[in-house]
Design a protein around this motif. Structure first.
Motif, short mmCIF file in Angstrom:
data_model
loop_
_atom_site.label_atom_id
_atom_site.label_comp_id
_atom_site.label_asym_id
_atom_site.label_seq_id
_atom_site.Cartn_x
_atom_site.Cartn_y
_atom_site.Cartn_z
N ASN A 50 29.20 19.48 42.52
CA ASN A 50 29.18 20.44 41.41
C ASN A 50 30.57 20.80 40.91
O ASN A 50 30.73 21.73 40.13
CB ASN A 50 28.43 21.71 41.82
N GLY A 51 31.58 20.07 41.38
CA GLY A 51 32.94 20.34 40.95
C GLY A 51 33.73 21.22 41.89
O GLY A 51 34.95 21.38 41.71
N GLU A 52 33.08 21.81 42.88
CA GLU A 52 33.80 22.60 43.87
C GLU A 52 34.75 21.69 44.66
O GLU A 52 34.39 20.60 45.09
CB GLU A 52 32.85 23.26 44.87
N SER A 53 35.97 22.17 44.87
CA SER A 53 36.96 21.44 45.65
C SER A 53 37.66 22.41 46.59
O SER A 53 38.08 23.49 46.15
CB SER A 53 37.98 20.77 44.72
N TRP A 54 37.72 22.05 47.85
CA TRP A 54 38.31 22.93 48.86
C TRP A 54 39.34 22.15 49.67
O TRP A 54 39.10 21.00 50.04
CB TRP A 54 37.23 23.48 49.79
N ARG A 55 40.49 22.81 49.95
CA ARG A 55 41.54 22.20 50.76
C ARG A 55 42.02 23.24 51.77
O ARG A 55 43.07 23.84 51.63
CB ARG A 55 42.69 21.71 49.87
N GLU A 56 41.22 23.42 52.80
CA GLU A 56 41.54 24.43 53.80
C GLU A 56 42.86 24.12 54.51
O GLU A 56 43.59 25.04 54.90
CB GLU A 56 40.39 24.51 54.82
N SER A 57 43.18 22.84 54.63
CA SER A 57 44.40 22.46 55.36
C SER A 57 45.67 22.88 54.64
O SER A 57 46.75 22.90 55.25
CB SER A 57 44.42 20.95 55.59
N GLN A 58 45.59 23.23 53.36
CA GLN A 58 46.76 23.69 52.64
C GLN A 58 47.14 25.12 53.02
O GLN A 58 48.29 25.54 52.80
CB GLN A 58 46.53 23.60 51.14
N THR A 59 46.19 25.85 53.58
CA THR A 59 46.43 27.24 53.94
C THR A 59 46.43 27.47 55.44
O THR A 59 47.24 28.27 55.95
CB THR A 59 45.36 28.14 53.28
N TYR A 60 45.55 26.77 56.16
CA TYR A 60 45.35 27.04 57.58
C TYR A 60 45.90 25.92 58.46
O TYR A 60 45.77 24.74 58.13
CB TYR A 60 43.86 27.26 57.88
N ARG A 61 46.48 26.31 59.57
CA ARG A 61 46.92 25.35 60.58
C ARG A 61 45.74 25.06 61.51
O ARG A 61 45.20 25.98 62.12
CB ARG A 61 48.08 25.92 61.38
N PRO A 62 45.33 23.80 61.63
CA PRO A 62 44.19 23.51 62.48
C PRO A 62 44.48 23.76 63.96
O PRO A 62 45.61 23.56 64.42
CB PRO A 62 43.91 22.03 62.22
N GLY A 63 43.45 24.19 64.68
CA GLY A 63 43.58 24.32 66.12
C GLY A 63 43.58 22.97 66.79
O GLY A 63 43.22 21.95 66.19
N GLU A 64 43.96 22.95 68.06
CA GLU A 64 44.05 21.70 68.81
C GLU A 64 43.26 21.71 70.10
O GLU A 64 43.20 20.70 70.79
CB GLU A 64 45.52 21.39 69.11
N SER A 65 42.65 22.85 70.44
CA SER A 65 41.98 22.97 71.74
C SER A 65 40.58 23.56 71.59
O SER A 65 40.39 24.56 70.89
CB SER A 65 42.79 23.88 72.67
N ALA A 66 39.62 22.93 72.28
CA ALA A 66 38.28 23.50 72.39
C ALA A 66 38.33 24.66 73.39
O ALA A 66 39.13 24.64 74.34
CB ALA A 66 37.28 22.45 72.84
N VAL A 67 37.47 25.65 73.17
CA VAL A 67 37.50 26.86 74.00
C VAL A 67 36.10 27.26 74.43
O VAL A 67 35.19 27.37 73.60
CB VAL A 67 38.16 28.04 73.24
N GLY A 68 35.93 27.48 75.72
CA GLY A 68 34.72 28.09 76.26
C GLY A 68 35.10 29.36 77.00
O GLY A 68 36.21 29.49 77.51
N VAL A 69 34.18 30.33 77.04
CA VAL A 69 34.45 31.59 77.72
C VAL A 69 33.21 32.00 78.51
O VAL A 69 32.08 31.84 78.05
CB VAL A 69 34.86 32.69 76.71
#
Length: 292
Positions: free
Chosen positions: A129-148
């Motif tokens: 529908n023309g929506e375009s998103w670039r989350e990587s331009q704003t957010y630094r991706p994580g590198e680790s999976a987490v369980g608690v």
């Protein structure tokens, strides 16, 4: 030694976060209180609980480092006052430089943060529908999976777009997670197509409960999110759902022993095997007619 109680009440708090951080804090606190009044011992809020705004400039004008985050401080106090686990689906948290983290927090009933998780997979897509998103331009991706570890069992943390990456969920389940969290701000278009089937698939293939609080409705920045917060059992059955995009709360009592039962019936986690992938042939094999 007494056997651990595996049964508890969980809740999703569905929100429609906007540009005003303190208004979003008040909305989250009100919904968490409603869930606690209904008997919830664990309450999950959606991705981007503190602010949902498309403009990068507007975002960075309001977000702060974790140590100064008013949403985190306020919801720690809510958890302490209500004596419940509060899982903030995610907050936008300022990092050094020009990046932010899309970060989950699990807060115990004493108000202490017991787990943090930074979203690994960035939502960089172009929709029909023309929506375009670039989350990587704003957010630094994580590198680790987490369980608690919670009093009832282990919780594996994911955020929104992570749901499309089954290996993350499998790794969390193999690490002992019996319930997987999937807080989200799914777009309306992708939610209508994939939300239910993706969450049910992650539950079925890992033999886990899945809890996914969502953003829903038309937001101040003009986007539409899908809503339909879900609680799914290890067999893929939907136990609770907010049927639509309006803010609200849905609850279910879950028994994590059902995860072990599902995994005994279909031991896919145990049956998985490593394999190699043969290279594709460089040229197709041609079939020739006899005498040709």
């Amino acid at each position: 030694m007494a056997e651990k109680n595996k049964r508890f009440v969980v809740a999703c708090a569905q929100m429609r976060s906007g540009k005003d951080v303190m208004a979003n804090v008040d909305a989250a606190a009100r919904l968490i209180g409603e869930a606690a009044d209904g008997g919830a011992q664990y309450v999950q809020t959606p991705e981007m609980t503190n602010i949902l705004v498309r403009s990068r400039d507007e975002l960075f004008a309001q977000i702060v480092p974790e140590g100064a985050c008013p949403t985190l401080t306020a919801l720690q106090e809510v958890a302490r006052a209500l004596k419940v686990f509060v899982h903030i689906g995610s907050l936008a948290v300022r990092l050094d430089g020009d990046r932010a983290a899309n970060r989950s927090f699990v807060i115990d009933p004493e108000g202490e943060v017991v787990a943090r998780y930074d979203k690994i997979h960035m939502f960089d897509v172009d929709l029909a529908n023309g929506e375009s998103w670039r989350e990587s331009q704003t957010y630094r991706p994580g590198e680790s999976a987490v369980g608690v570890d919670l009093p009832w069992g282990r919780l594996g943390l994911t955020i929104c777009y992570d749901v499309r990456f089954p290996t993350l969920h499998r790794a969390l389940a193999e690490n002992g997670a019996e319930v997987l969290a999937g807080p989200a701000a799914f777009t309306k278009q992708t939610g209508e197509a994939h939300w239910h089937v993706l969450l049910r698939s992650r539950a079925i293939e890992t033999g886990s409960f899945v809890i996914a609080a969502a953003q829903g409705g038309r937001h101040e920045d003009g986007r539409d999110t899908y809503g339909h917060s879900l609680i799914v059992d290890p067999w893929g059955k939907i136990l609770a759902e907010i049927d639509g995009a309006e803010p609200g709360v849905t609850l279910a009592e879950i028994d994590l022993s059902e995860a072990a039962a599902a995994r005994r019936k279909i031991p896919a986690l145990e049956n998985g095997r490593r394999f190699s992938l043969l290279p594709a042939p460089s040229e197709p094999t041609l079939l020739r007619e006899a005498g040709g």
